[in-house]
Scaffold this active site. Structure first.
Site, short mmCIF file in Angstrom:
data_model
loop_
_atom_site.label_atom_id
_atom_site.label_comp_id
_atom_site.label_asym_id
_atom_site.label_seq_id
_atom_site.Cartn_x
_atom_site.Cartn_y
_atom_site.Cartn_z
N CYS A 1 -23.93 -84.22 -20.50
CA CYS A 1 -23.05 -85.29 -20.05
C CYS A 1 -21.71 -84.74 -19.57
O CYS A 1 -20.94 -85.44 -18.94
CB CYS A 1 -22.80 -86.25 -21.18
SG CYS A 1 -22.12 -85.39 -22.61
N GLU B 1 -21.07 -92.97 -26.60
CA GLU B 1 -20.87 -91.72 -25.85
C GLU B 1 -21.83 -91.77 -24.68
O GLU B 1 -23.03 -91.55 -24.85
CB GLU B 1 -21.17 -90.52 -26.76
CG GLU B 1 -20.26 -90.40 -27.95
CD GLU B 1 -18.88 -89.93 -27.56
OE1 GLU B 1 -17.98 -89.97 -28.41
OE2 GLU B 1 -18.68 -89.49 -26.41
N GLU C 1 -24.66 -89.33 -11.80
CA GLU C 1 -24.85 -88.18 -12.70
C GLU C 1 -26.12 -87.46 -12.26
O GLU C 1 -27.20 -88.05 -12.25
CB GLU C 1 -25.00 -88.72 -14.12
CG GLU C 1 -24.84 -87.72 -15.20
CD GLU C 1 -24.80 -88.42 -16.55
OE1 GLU C 1 -25.51 -89.40 -16.76
OE2 GLU C 1 -24.03 -87.95 -17.41
N LYS D 1 -32.44 -93.27 -34.89
CA LYS D 1 -33.57 -93.40 -33.99
C LYS D 1 -33.39 -92.34 -32.89
O LYS D 1 -32.60 -92.53 -31.97
CB LYS D 1 -33.59 -94.80 -33.37
CG LYS D 1 -34.95 -95.30 -32.89
CD LYS D 1 -35.55 -94.56 -31.73
CE LYS D 1 -34.77 -94.65 -30.45
NZ LYS D 1 -35.42 -93.79 -29.40
N1 LIG Z 1 -21.31 -88.77 -23.80
C1 LIG Z 1 -22.11 -87.98 -24.50
O1 LIG Z 1 -21.73 -87.38 -25.51
C2 LIG Z 1 -23.54 -87.82 -24.06
C3 LIG Z 1 -24.29 -86.82 -24.66
C4 LIG Z 1 -25.62 -86.68 -24.25
C5 LIG Z 1 -26.18 -87.52 -23.29
N2 LIG Z 1 -25.41 -88.48 -22.73
C6 LIG Z 1 -25.95 -89.33 -21.68
O2 LIG Z 1 -27.30 -89.73 -22.02
C7 LIG Z 1 -28.08 -89.83 -20.83
C8 LIG Z 1 -29.32 -88.97 -20.97
O3 LIG Z 1 -29.91 -89.17 -22.23
P1 LIG Z 1 -31.16 -90.12 -22.37
O4 LIG Z 1 -32.06 -90.03 -21.17
O5 LIG Z 1 -31.76 -89.89 -23.72
O6 LIG Z 1 -30.46 -91.55 -22.36
P2 LIG Z 1 -31.15 -92.95 -22.63
O7 LIG Z 1 -30.05 -93.93 -22.59
O8 LIG Z 1 -32.34 -93.16 -21.77
O9 LIG Z 1 -31.72 -92.85 -24.14
C9 LIG Z 1 -30.82 -92.61 -25.20
C10 LIG Z 1 -31.45 -93.16 -26.48
O10 LIG Z 1 -31.56 -94.57 -26.35
C11 LIG Z 1 -32.89 -94.97 -26.64
N3 LIG Z 1 -33.18 -96.20 -25.92
C12 LIG Z 1 -33.59 -96.35 -24.64
N4 LIG Z 1 -33.75 -97.65 -24.34
C13 LIG Z 1 -33.45 -98.35 -25.47
C14 LIG Z 1 -33.43 -99.73 -25.84
N5 LIG Z 1 -33.75 -100.69 -24.96
N6 LIG Z 1 -33.06 -100.08 -27.11
C15 LIG Z 1 -32.73 -99.13 -28.01
N7 LIG Z 1 -32.71 -97.79 -27.73
C16 LIG Z 1 -33.08 -97.43 -26.48
C17 LIG Z 1 -33.73 -93.78 -26.23
O11 LIG Z 1 -35.00 -93.82 -26.86
C18 LIG Z 1 -32.87 -92.64 -26.74
O12 LIG Z 1 -33.07 -92.48 -28.13
C19 LIG Z 1 -27.18 -89.32 -19.71
O13 LIG Z 1 -26.59 -90.42 -19.06
C20 LIG Z 1 -26.10 -88.53 -20.43
O14 LIG Z 1 -24.91 -88.47 -19.72
C21 LIG Z 1 -24.09 -88.65 -23.09
O1 LIG Z 2 -24.42 -83.95 -23.31
C1 LIG Z 2 -23.29 -83.82 -23.81
C2 LIG Z 2 -23.18 -83.33 -25.23
O2 LIG Z 2 -22.10 -83.96 -25.84
C3 LIG Z 2 -23.28 -81.86 -25.26
S1 LIG Z 2 -21.88 -80.96 -25.77
O3 LIG Z 2 -21.21 -81.70 -26.86
O4 LIG Z 2 -21.00 -80.76 -24.61
O5 LIG Z 2 -22.42 -79.65 -26.23
#
Ligand SMILES: NC(=O)c1ccc[n+]([C@@H]2O[C@H](COP(=O)([O-])OP(=O)(O)OC[C@H]3O[C@@H](n4cnc5c(N)ncnc54)[C@H](O)[C@@H]3O)[C@@H](O)[C@H]2O)c1
Ligand SMILES: O=C[C@H](O)CS(=O)(=O)O
Length: 483
Positions: free
Chosen positions: A290, A256, A387, A181
């Site tokens: 992230c 993650e 963040e 998803k």
């Molecule tokens: N640690 C990592 O590798 C990593 C990588 C990228 C992003 N992130 C984190 O993700 C965040 C930004 O991404 P984002 O805005 O897409 O995050 P988000 O948590 O808003 O959404 C992530 C995913 O979850 C889904 N989602 C949202 N609410 C949901 C629910 N109630 N049930 C099921 N799915 C749901 C969204 O549609 C999306 O597909 C930041 O906090 C960033 O740090 C972490």
């Molecule tokens: O947002 C964090 C992702 O994991 C990006 S990356 O793996 O650092 O390229």
């Protein structure tokens, strides 16, 4: 609308049970370009009904996929990798159109995404078990590893390709099947990856992509006892929710989540290298990663030189639509993200921070924000704890190594961290003292498919990539037999 060389990659349907289908309701969701709000495409608004169909199709495909020889799965995954690389230009155009990042960064992400498929196509052939010397002469002990089964992946918008392949690569290589998803803002890249999966020969039901209601699709995936694992990348808020939703069926979890990366610059650091590393870490994807440097902790002796040199170089960065030549910083993903960045900068300046560069919406308007440097930032400000997810570099001062470590570790997060020093003894002290899953020394970029990516504390559970990443999709089975 965008034009691709390979028109088969622009999808308006989802892949469910080997068929390209619309939502049962007929409803669709618009995908718009964050640079100018233009319509990029439309995708189905799917819900529980389609998710349950996908879970059924996954269950039907798992036996045959998991029984393939690892070498056979590897060959199919290798074809998927090759098709992603062959179509990298189109995938980059699609990604920039829906996510906003500069085209060069998008192309880089596509290659990075493919690297996880390539890596795990090989790792899937090495899921070794154990023979354990038995304490009883009439017994023989062995351990084998078997695929978890039906896996779900819920992924974020900031890396629309890599966050999918970093999960699907190990899952499919291990013999699991996966339902994805993707984020509502960036579904087209996910659907294009699914098209290439079909072209690579990944059988129906093995890799499926559903777009639509996060709550409905996520609810069906987490409630189903047939879904044995959830891999989630996204915010802590949603991660906690999905963890709770997965508890009743005791699912395997990979999380993650968010970060609050410290970027330490000691007096003895190579100034130019530290400035370049800070820019690479902080302003990649307009700061929407992230692992971005979220707090720049700079020792007193080098603080002014670092701040001024950083400002000189950032002032040269060009802001604009990611499709434009020479642009380094694209738009933020949506208006909420823009307002959040404005709030954080406002909070910092109200509490005494100074704006050395930027500090406001860009003259281009829309979702563009000026690359910004804040100085004299203190731990009383929200940017110390939250963040930022935008092109804002808050500079904090420190006097001693001990103070720097204490400041760096003063957060609920534990994902990535960075430090610059030429003192070899300090390298070991600081690397061991930082409470993070990943540490970069004299570099601002650490992510790589061969290394374990993941965090500690509230940045998540498990690791992705590396030789460890496939274990997230394997179950260990012990057998004792009497001879
Ligand atoms: N640690 C990592 O590798 C990593 C990588 C990228 C992003 N992130 C984190 O993700 C965040 C930004 O991404 P984002 O805005 O897409 O995050 P988000 O948590 O808003 O959404 C992530 C995913 O979850 C889904 N989602 C949202 N609410 C949901 C629910 N109630 N049930 C099921 N799915 C749901 C969204 O549609 C999306 O597909 C930041 O906090 C960033 O740090 C972490
Ligand atoms: O947002 C964090 C992702 O994991 C990006 S990356 O793996 O650092 O390229």
């Amino acid at each position: 609308m965008i034009s691709l060389k390979n028109s088969s990659l622009l999808k308006d349907q989802c892949l469910v049970g080997g068929q390209w289908v619309g939502a049962a309701s007929g409803n669709t969701i618009e995908v718009r370009n964050p640079a100018d709000g233009s319509l990029v495409g439309e995708v189905p608004s799917m819900s529980r009904e389609e998710t349950e169909r996908a879970i059924k199709a996954a269950g039907e495909s798992f036996p045959s996929w998991s029984k393939l020889a690892p070498k056979e799965r590897s060959a199919i995954l290798r074809r998927w990798n090759d098709l992603i690389i062959e179509n990298a230009d189109d995938l980059a155009v699609l990604m920039t159109a829906e996510q906003g990042k500069p085209l060069a960064e998008a192309k880089g992400e596509v290659v990075y995404a493919a690297s996880f498929i390539e890596w795990f196509a090989e790792e899937g052939k090495r899921t070794y078990g154990d023979v354990i010397p038995s304490p009883q002469t009439d017994k023989r002990f062995i351990v084998i590893k078997q695929p978890v089964g039906i896996c779900a992946a819920i992924t974020p918008w900031n890396f629309p390709a890599a966050m999918i392949t970093r999960k699907a690569g190990p899952a499919l290589a291990a013999g699991c099947v996966m339902i994805v998803k993707p984020a509502g803002a960036t579904p087209l890249t996910a659907l294009a990856l699914a098209e290439l999966a079909v072209q690579a020969g990944i059988p129906k039901g093995v890799f499926q992509v559903l777009t639509g209601s996060s709550k409905e699709i996520g609810g069906a995936l987490t409630e189903s006892p047939d879904v044995r694992k959830l891999s989630f990348t996204g915010s802590n808020e949603v991660g906690r929710l999905l963890m709770a939703q997965s508890a009743p069926t005791i699912k395997r979890l990979s999380l993650e989540l968010g970060g609050n990366a410290p970027f330490l610059v000691f007096d003895d650091a190579d100034l130019e290298a530290a400035v370049d590393g800070a820019i690479a870490s902080k302003y990649r994807n307009a700061g929407q990663t992230c692992v971005c440097a979220n707090r720049l902790l700079v020792q007193d002796g080098i603080y002014d030189a670092f701040a001024n040199r950083l400002a000189q170089k950032i002032a040269e960065l060009r802001v604009g639509a990611g499709s434009q030549e020479g642009v380094s910083i694209g738009p933020l993903i949506d208006n909420d993200a823009l307002e959040k960045v404005e709030e954080l900068v406002g909070d910092a300046t109200e509490k005494g921070a100074k704006i050395l560069l930027g500090g406001k919406r860009h003259a281009l308007g829309g979702q563009f924000y000026e690359p910004t440097i804040l100085t004299e930032v203190t731990t009383t400000m929200r940017v110390a704890k939250e963040e930022i997810f935008g092109p804002v570099a808050p500079l904090f001062r420190f006097k001693t190594e001990q103070e720097a470590i204490a400041m760096a570790n003063d957060t609920e997060y534990g994902l990535a961290s960075y430090f610059y020093t030429k003192d070899s003894a300090r390298v070991w002290r600081v690397m061991e003292a930082l409470e993070y899953g990943m540490v970069g020394h004299n570099t601002g970029l650490i992510s790589n498919e061969v290394a374990p990516f993941g965090g500690i504390k509230q940045s998540g559970l498990g690791r992705e990539g590396s030789k460890y990443g496939i274990d997230e999709y394997l179950e260990m089975k012990f057998m004792s037999t009497t001879v």
